[in-house]
Design a protein around this motif. Sequence first.
Motif, PDB file in Angstrom:
ATOM      1  N   ASP A  12       0.856  -1.195   0.000  1.00 21.48           N
ATOM      2  CA  ASP A  12       0.000   0.000   0.000  1.00 21.48           C
ATOM      3  C   ASP A  12       0.888   1.240   0.000  1.00 21.48           C
ATOM      4  OD1 ASP A  12      -1.785   2.030   0.523  1.00 21.48           O
ATOM      5  OD2 ASP A  12      -2.521   1.185   2.410  1.00 21.48           O
ATOM      6  N   VAL A  35      -6.101   4.010  -5.898  1.00 16.56           N
ATOM      7  CA  VAL A  35      -5.031   4.512  -5.036  1.00 16.56           C
ATOM      8  C   VAL A  35      -5.359   5.928  -4.545  1.00 16.56           C
ATOM      9  CG1 VAL A  35      -3.539   5.406  -6.900  1.00 16.56           C
ATOM     10  CG2 VAL A  35      -2.522   4.559  -4.803  1.00 16.56           C
ATOM     11  N   PRO A 132       2.837   4.794  -7.540  1.00 19.48           N
ATOM     12  CA  PRO A 132       1.969   3.654  -7.858  1.00 19.48           C
ATOM     13  C   PRO A 132       2.071   3.400  -9.361  1.00 19.48           C
ATOM     14  CG  PRO A 132       0.658   5.640  -7.886  1.00 19.48           C
ATOM     15  CD  PRO A 132       2.096   6.074  -7.629  1.00 19.48           C
ATOM     16  N   PHE A 172       0.437  -3.110  -6.201  1.00 18.69           N
ATOM     17  CA  PHE A 172      -0.653  -3.467  -5.291  1.00 18.69           C
ATOM     18  C   PHE A 172      -0.992  -4.952  -5.337  1.00 18.69           C
ATOM     19  CE2 PHE A 172      -5.088  -2.439  -3.625  1.00 18.69           C
ATOM     20  CZ  PHE A 172      -4.605  -2.027  -2.381  1.00 18.69           C
TER      21      PHE A 172
END
Length: 190
Positions: A12, A35, A132, A172
């Motif tokens: 995360d 996200v 991310p 993720f």
Amino acid sequence: MPANRIALVEGDIAVQHVDAIVNAANTSLLGGGGVDGAIHRAAGPELLAECRTLGGCPTGEAKITKGYRLPAKFVIHTPGPIWRGAPSPVGAVSTGEGSGVGGRDEDRLLANCYRNSLSLAVRHGVRAIAFPSISTGIYGFPIERASRIAVREVKAFLEKESGIEKVVFVCFSRGDFTVYQSALEEIANQ
Ligand code: AR6
């Protein structure tokens, strides 16, 4: 060597202990799912309040806020492109036919997200930053292609900019992690 300055983790992004985390936002900068939702939940309502003052952000550009309740001091918000084109080899020149209007532009806009986020980070004295996998969730950008663009842009940036000591790609899922691992082996370790 840039390869030593690039890390890959599965997890995360909101819990990463870095100076800045990047948010795969939308152009309103007013929150969303994926996200973006996770970052806003973890940062608290002050983040949305600051985002409201920013007047949105064009695709591929980046804006910075404080991190509030996050371990990270800053959040860099960048709206990635929505995938519309048909897959074609990275670097191939699109004729525009059969690939929709955006075949090439999505690549360029995604590259801009990484480049502009890193430039903004440098201007704020950020040394460690986490990304991310921008655009590869709700926005549908194929992750094999996106991960190669991400790694290529980060590597090129680190080669010319020593201010950033560490870039962490946060995946993720195990599957996404594996895809990034291949991209790193292929590109960053060259
Ligand atoms: N930490 C790290 N990665 C995450 C997390 C998390 N907590 N949660 C999801 N991901 P997405 P996009 C991964 O959909 O495609 C929002 O509504 C996810 O598995 O978050 O750029 C925005 O407001 C995927 O690999 O972003 C926009 O409207 C990656 O993050 C839109 O979604 C990106 O997926 C942006 O779509």
